[in-house]
Design a protein around this motif. Structure first.
Motif, PDB file in Angstrom:
ATOM      1  N   LYS A 139       0.781  -1.443  -0.469  1.00  0.00           N
ATOM      2  CA  LYS A 139      -0.457  -0.145   0.217  1.00  0.00           C
ATOM      3  C   LYS A 139       0.778   1.127   0.303  1.00  0.00           C
ATOM      4  N   ARG A 140       1.854   1.037   0.726  1.00  0.00           N
ATOM      5  CA  ARG A 140       2.869   2.088   0.892  1.00  0.00           C
ATOM      6  C   ARG A 140       3.343   2.274  -0.402  1.00  0.00           C
ATOM      7  N   THR A 141       4.253   1.608  -0.935  1.00  0.00           N
ATOM      8  CA  THR A 141       5.082   2.048  -2.295  1.00  0.00           C
ATOM      9  C   THR A 141       4.422   2.302  -3.022  1.00  0.00           C
ATOM     10  N   LYS A 142       2.745   1.309  -3.550  1.00  0.00           N
ATOM     11  CA  LYS A 142       1.784   2.631  -4.365  1.00  0.00           C
ATOM     12  C   LYS A 142       1.453   3.772  -4.177  1.00  0.00           C
ATOM     13  N   ALA A 143       1.208   4.289  -3.099  1.00  0.00           N
ATOM     14  CA  ALA A 143       1.156   5.237  -2.785  1.00  0.00           C
ATOM     15  C   ALA A 143       2.984   6.661  -3.147  1.00  0.00           C
ATOM     16  N   PHE A 144       3.959   5.587  -2.563  1.00  0.00           N
ATOM     17  CA  PHE A 144       4.507   6.739  -3.190  1.00  0.00           C
ATOM     18  C   PHE A 144       5.169   7.219  -4.546  1.00  0.00           C
ATOM     19  N   VAL A 145       4.819   5.852  -5.457  1.00  0.00           N
ATOM     20  CA  VAL A 145       4.766   6.417  -6.319  1.00  0.00           C
ATOM     21  C   VAL A 145       4.210   6.586  -7.430  1.00  0.00           C
ATOM     22  N   ILE A 164      10.210  -0.056 -13.012  1.00  0.00           N
ATOM     23  CA  ILE A 164      10.098  -1.174 -12.605  1.00  0.00           C
ATOM     24  C   ILE A 164       9.785  -1.833 -11.359  1.00  0.00           C
ATOM     25  N   ILE A 165       9.295  -1.139 -10.107  1.00  0.00           N
ATOM     26  CA  ILE A 165       8.647  -0.611  -9.376  1.00  0.00           C
ATOM     27  C   ILE A 165       6.778  -1.245  -9.133  1.00  0.00           C
ATOM     28  N   GLU A 166       6.256  -0.570  -9.961  1.00  0.00           N
ATOM     29  CA  GLU A 166       5.126  -0.853 -11.179  1.00  0.00           C
ATOM     30  C   GLU A 166       4.264  -1.944 -11.536  1.00  0.00           C
ATOM     31  N   GLN A 167       6.007  -2.588 -11.988  1.00  0.00           N
ATOM     32  CA  GLN A 167       5.373  -3.757 -12.614  1.00  0.00           C
ATOM     33  C   GLN A 167       5.257  -4.775 -11.931  1.00  0.00           C
ATOM     34  N   LEU A 168       6.615  -5.187 -10.447  1.00  0.00           N
ATOM     35  CA  LEU A 168       6.132  -5.813 -10.323  1.00  0.00           C
ATOM     36  C   LEU A 168       5.552  -5.925  -8.454  1.00  0.00           C
ATOM     37  N   ILE A 169       5.154  -4.610  -8.014  1.00  0.00           N
ATOM     38  CA  ILE A 169       4.607  -4.058  -6.967  1.00  0.00           C
ATOM     39  C   ILE A 169       2.915  -5.434  -6.590  1.00  0.00           C
ATOM     40  N   ASP A 170       2.152  -5.812  -7.485  1.00  0.00           N
ATOM     41  CA  ASP A 170       1.260  -6.371  -7.463  1.00  0.00           C
ATOM     42  C   ASP A 170       1.468  -8.078  -8.023  1.00  0.00           C
ATOM     43  N   ASN A 171       2.885  -8.345  -7.915  1.00  0.00           N
ATOM     44  CA  ASN A 171       3.108  -9.265  -8.398  1.00  0.00           C
ATOM     45  C   ASN A 171       3.905 -10.443  -7.546  1.00  0.00           C
ATOM     46  N   ILE A 172       3.782  -9.684  -6.102  1.00  0.00           N
ATOM     47  CA  ILE A 172       4.923 -10.533  -5.559  1.00  0.00           C
ATOM     48  C   ILE A 172       4.266 -10.973  -5.472  1.00  0.00           C
ATOM     49  N   PRO A 173       4.997 -12.558  -5.423  1.00  0.00           N
ATOM     50  CA  PRO A 173       3.834 -13.940  -5.392  1.00  0.00           C
ATOM     51  C   PRO A 173       4.590 -14.739  -3.906  1.00  0.00           C
ATOM     52  N   GLU A 174       3.483 -15.677  -3.410  1.00  0.00           N
ATOM     53  CA  GLU A 174       3.223 -16.067  -2.393  1.00  0.00           C
ATOM     54  C   GLU A 174       4.676 -16.700  -1.963  1.00  0.00           C
ATOM     55  N   GLY A 175       4.700 -17.439  -0.772  1.00  0.00           N
ATOM     56  CA  GLY A 175       5.602 -18.511  -0.580  1.00  0.00           C
ATOM     57  C   GLY A 175       7.005 -17.790   0.611  1.00  0.00           C
TER      58      GLY A 175
END
Lengths: 159, 152, 358, 377
Positions: free
Chosen positions: D181-187, D282-293
């Motif tokens: 949430k915070r990272t998206k707000a920052f972007v 780069i952050i935008e591409q990854l931030i929603d796709n953090i895989p579980e694990g």
């Protein structure tokens, strides 16, 4: 003639670029709500650090003045710069056996780099990082702390 | 160039080379006297063109010293690691490569400062980090300093 | 309506009643000197506080907040600190010149301040060559800077001093020439007459585009002459640490500091007087009612209002723009400001000759 | 240099001396304890001689005594503005030696935090660059935006600067629930503020005068001096480790390597601004796709690297950072070498500053983006 036009247009371009910059600063001076600085220490009451923040190492005690440190020295080994010294002693248990317990958990705040390795290495979760960040003292010796409170003893069942 | 061709190129300049493949690079160990010729050849030859020296490391082993050069070619994209072995551990000397790669000037000063390896023909060989009157070479394994090194 | 002449005249007559003319002159001198000293200190305190606050608001900060309400007493506290600070002198410094330099600088600001027309009749030195006098005395300061840089036995100071020598001498030209543009319009070098000539409207509005150009050039050159950002090369702190006053401390440093701010006031004051009508209220042609209302606002307010506006503008420049390099600074003067200025005067002279001004 | 000028009136030669100035170790624009010995002729620089070592802590020697987990926190203290990338380099080198494959989650989180670190470093650089040029206001604007990133770090990693978030074998803890949430707000916030950076400095005529054509470094020289990172890329030296030797999750994302041909200070500035945009993407591409694990692979409590040599390089905000581990099989390395980008970049300073003016030197130094503890180690 071309040179003169170029000369004059360069002046206007320059002035325009300067005004663009002034527009940015002008925006901020007219919007005092954008001010970002905080009034520390006046806001001490409301200032709360994040839970993860690594302020200093503390040994957690419960309300009966018991801690969970068995004196295994795992943190002492894990520490990269010798901030932790564990001085243990042997006490006689009621059943006559001798048991090793901590005498002093010495923590040199002045040498600590807040790397969190001691917390990770602790097998009994006895130590944690507090969120206190106001470390300044007038005398360097005050930075060497004994973390276990006087009279505290090992919590039941922790080994 | 693949590694086999690189080996051949190196062998043509320095026949007494030993090869080793570790850390993802082709490692080439040569005697220190051969270094400058080999380096110059690798830099100038059209097939190799190693124009980028990205790491220069000094190493102290019990009997000898080694200077390691990590090279990469920005045009061909291949890499090589040259290890120049200096047999004389007490008074190590080796030719400079700062005339081939400019960055070596600082890196060699660092190695001189911390290992005491003298680079011949270096334009400005002085200590770079430590004071000029510092005794000894701290990164050598036999360096003792009871005041500044605290054993935990 | 608000004429200070009656006040000064009444003081003069009451003094003349019982004293010899020489004594009267001496007492009047002392009164004026005290008035200016108080003004000087007040200006310094207020301007330093204003600069710190304004700069803070530009930079999303609050500025001084601790001493007094909103940090109002901050500059006073700083002044007290500077007074009690040890005056250090470097070992190989030329002691005499080192101590002399701050006084030369402060002297030049005092001399210039004397010619400031604050309101009708409130005017210490009203020479008939006021503009000439002002440009002359305000350039004495550079001698102080040169001496300070030379005598402190510091290489950074010397470079700073040399820079300021080149800078102030060059920009002196532009300041003088842009003032001349208005002198051509007003037909007088006397400040009181320049102001009086603007009764129907300020010269910046009445002088067509040339007056506007002259005003812009004056603001640029004036900022450069006070060696403030973006022209703060003599003390460029990211290059020369503190330039010519690197070695000064305590009260002597305070003199430099004060002089810088009062110089800013002087430049803004001249700008306000020559281009914006000084204490003259805002008049539009023959709108009698409007002009009458404007006249009710005291001239002191008009003067200080205009000066505040110009000072704010200068602060805005300083806190927005990067600093120029020394060769670019001189190129700006000799290749841009000076030729434009010369052409501008010609155009203005032509306008006046044809009687085209409003 | 000492030239002989002729006095035009008397006809006799005038004697002139070299003007030597010590810039630093305490100087506002050397950003730390760098000391430069300048040889001047008036305002013109003839020679710049860096004197290093004021903050030399011999980290390489300390590493020879420490275990691999302990080494990581020392790298925080080298280039403190790209501490996460430095940590990552050591962790990757050790993982390379242990032949550990990281879980996808670790890779992605490491990449996101790396890019956030790069952004925060570039923001600080932008602010400080403006300040070096005399526009002090930029400093606070840069810090305002950086503060948001630092808050993200503080919440997830527990520290603001020296995070020590990587451990050999993964991450120290999992990300905080608020992280995304915070990272998206920052972007979102920074996408609005970045154009303001351009408005304030990039187009400004004084800024262009000060930077264009100043401190030109040709491509050949950049390669020869080993000038990497944005400084090298501004000269046309394509050296982005993220592109050429992808590590962590960089092979999964799309981004452009910011390149420029001019090699002057303005190009270095533009490349960094461009990199900020790329990092945001780069952050935008990854931030929603953090895989579980898992956030950590299984490692032994005491890590022992097999005998051998391991070299790992990463792209920090300053350039190519290399870790060269020589292991004899023990729990600490036999020799460990850090190839720090700042050290190589500094070596080109003399070459670039020759013939420039004092004001230019400040600009060149600032666009090289030197961090002194990184140089001195």
């Amino acid at each position: 003639m071309k040179a003169i036009i170029k000369y004059i247009s360069s002046i206007f371009k320059a002035l325009k670029s300067l005004f663009r910059g002034m527009a940015v600063t002008g925006h901020y001076i007219s919007h005092p709500k954008e001010i970002i600085t905080q009034q520390y220490p006046e806001n001490r009451e409301t200032l709360k650090m994040f839970d993860m923040f690594r302020g200093e190492v503390v040994l957690t005690h419960n309300e009966r003045n018991e801690h969970r440190c068995t004196g295994c020295s795992a943190c002492e080994v894990a520490c990269p710069n010798g901030s932790i010294e564990i001085i243990s002693k042997r006490i006689e248990m009621p059943d006559g056996k001798k048991k090793k317990v901590i005498d002093k958990f010495v923590y040199h705040l002045s040498m600590c780099t807040f790397c969190n390795l001691c917390i990770l290495s602790c097998p009994t979760d006895a130590i944690k990082m507090s969120q206190d960040f106001e470390h300044a003292v007038f005398d360097r010796s005050q930075l060497t702390k004994v973390l276990n409170k006087t009279g505290s003893k090992l919590m039941e069942g922790v080994r | 160039m693949d590694q086999e061709q690189l080996k051949e190129t190196v062998l043509s300049v320095a026949p007494e080379t030993e090869f080793e493949e570790t850390g993802g690079f082709l490692n080439v160990t040569i005697p220190s006297a051969r270094l400058h010729d080999l380096a110059l050849h690798l830099r100038e030859s059209e097939d190799t063109l190693f124009d980028y020296l990205f790491c220069l490391t000094g190493m102290d082993w019990p009997e000898y010293m080694i200077v390691v050069y990590h090279l990469k070619s920005t045009t061909h994209g291949h890499s090589i690691v040259i290890k120049a072995k200096i047999e004389n551990r007490e008074k190590p000397e080796i030719d400079t490569v700062s005339d081939i790669w400019r960055t070596a000037e600082f890196h060699e000063r660092e190695v001189f400062d911390l290992f005491g390896i003298v680079f011949r023909n270096h334009p400005d060989l002085r200590r770079i980090f430590l004071e000029d009157d510092w005794m000894g070479y701290p990164l050598r394994k036999d360096y003792v300093d009871e005041v500044n090194i605290i054993e935990l | 309506m608000y004429d200070f002449k009656s006040l000064t005249d009444s003081i003069h007559t009451s003094l003349s009643a019982g004293l010899s003319p020489i004594m009267v002159t001496i007492i009047e001198f002392v009164i004026i000197a005290f008035a200016f000293m108080i003004l000087f200190t007040l200006l310094g305190l207020i301007l330093v506080y204003a600069e710190r606050k304004i700069c803070a608001f530009f930079q999303l900060r609050l500025g001084p907040m601790r001493v007094g309400k909103w940090g109002m007493a901050q500059t006073a506290a700083d002044a007290v600190k500077l007074i009690f600070k040890e005056p250090l002198v470097t070992k190989n410094a030329d002691k005499f010149l080192f101590n002399l330099a701050p006084f030369i600088i402060i002297l030049s600001t005092f001399l210039a301040l004397g010619a400031m027309p604050f309101a009708k009749g409130l005017h210490a030195l009203d020479f008939d060559i006021g503009v000439l006098y002002l440009t002359a005395v305000s350039s004495i300061g550079v001698i102080g800077i040169l001496i300070a840089g030379w005598s402190s036995d510091n290489k950074y100071s010397l470079i700073g001093a040399m820079r300021s020598g080149a800078q102030v001498v060059s920009y002196e030209l532009s300041v003088g020439l842009s003032l001349l543009t208005v002198v051509v319009l007003a037909g007088s070098l006397q400040f009181s007459e320049i102001i009086a000539s603007q009764e129907a409207g300020w010269w910046i509005f009445r002088g067509h585009i040339p007056a506007l150009i002259a005003f812009v050039i004056f603001m640029i050159a004036g900022t450069a002459e006070t060696t403030r950002g973006p022209f703060d090369l003599p003390e460029a702190e990211s290059e020369l640490t503190a330039g010519f006053h690197t070695e000064y401390s305590g009260l002597k440093f305070a003199f430099f500091f004060l002089a810088e701010f009062v110089n800013m006031f002087i430049i803004a004051g001249i700008g306000a007087t020559v281009f914006l009508g000084g204490w003259m209220p805002f008049h539009i042609g023959n709108w009698e009612g409007f002009n009458r209302v404007m006249d009710f606002i005291p001239p002191l307010f008009w003067f200080f209002g205009k000066v505040t506006f110009l000072i704010f503008l200068m602060m805005w420049f300083k806190w927005t723009f990067p600093r120029l390099r020394i060769d670019q600074l001189l190129r700006l003067e000799w290749k841009y400001l000076l030729p434009i200025n010369l052409v501008n005067i010609l155009v203005m002279a032509f306008i006046v000759l044809k009687g085209w001004q409003f | 240099m000492a030239e002989t000028h002729i006095n035009t009136i008397s006809g006799k030669p005038l004697e002139s001396q070299e003007y030597l100035i010590n810039m630093g170790p305490q100087h506002p624009s050397t950003h730390g304890v760098l000391r430069l010995l300048l040889t001047l002729d008036g305002e013109i620089i003839h020679k710049v001689e860096p004197h290093l070592g004021y903050i030399h802590r011999s980290i390489e020697k300390m590493c020879e005594k420490d275990s691999y987990t302990q080494i990581v926190h020392l790298t925080d203290r080298m280039d403190y503005l790209s501490s996460h990338m430095n940590n990552e380099a050591v962790s990757l080198a050790v993982e390379q030696g242990l032949e550990l494959e990281m879980p996808e989650r670790v890779k992605v989180i490491r990449t996101i935090i790396s890019e956030l670190t790069r952004l925060s470093s570039h923001q600080l650089w932008w602010g400080v660059f403006g300040m070096d040029l005399g526009a002090i206001t930029t400093f606070l604007y840069g810090f305002r935006d950086r503060e948001m990133i630092i808050d993200i770090f503080e919440e997830t990693c527990g520290a603001r600067l020296t995070m020590n978030y990587n451990v050999p074998g993964g991450l120290m803890f999992d990300i905080h629930p608020n992280f995304q949430k915070r990272t998206k707000a920052f972007v979102a916030h920074f996408k609005q503020k970045l154009p303001e950076y351009d408005q304030l400095l990039t187009g400004n005529v004084i800024f262009e005068l000060r930077t264009k054509g100043v401190g030109i470094l040709s491509k050949e020289d950049a390669i020869s001096y080993g000038v990497t990172g944005p400084s090298g890329r501004a000269s046309g030296f394509s050296n982005d480790v993220r592109k050429h030797n992808p590590y962590s999750a960089y092979s999964q994302v799309e981004f452009k390597e910011a390149l420029s041909e001019e090699g002057d200070s303005y190009a270095r500035y533009k490349v960094r601004i461009q990199e900020m945009w790329e990092s945001l993407s780069i952050i935008e591409q990854l931030i929603d796709n953090i895989p579980e694990g898992d956030y950590k692979a299984k490692t032994k409590a005491v890590i022992k690297l097999p005998k051998g040599e391991y070299y790992q390089k990463v792209e920090t905000a300053r350039g190519e950072f290399g870790v060269y581990i020589i292991s004899e099989g023990g729990k600490s390395p036999y020799r460990l070498k850090f190839r720090s980008p700042g050290f190589s970049n500094l070596s080109a300073l003399d070459h670039m500053a020759k013939g420039a003016k004092i004001g230019d030197l400040v600009v060149i130094m600032s666009t090289l983006d030197l961090v002194i503890p990184d140089i001195d180690r």
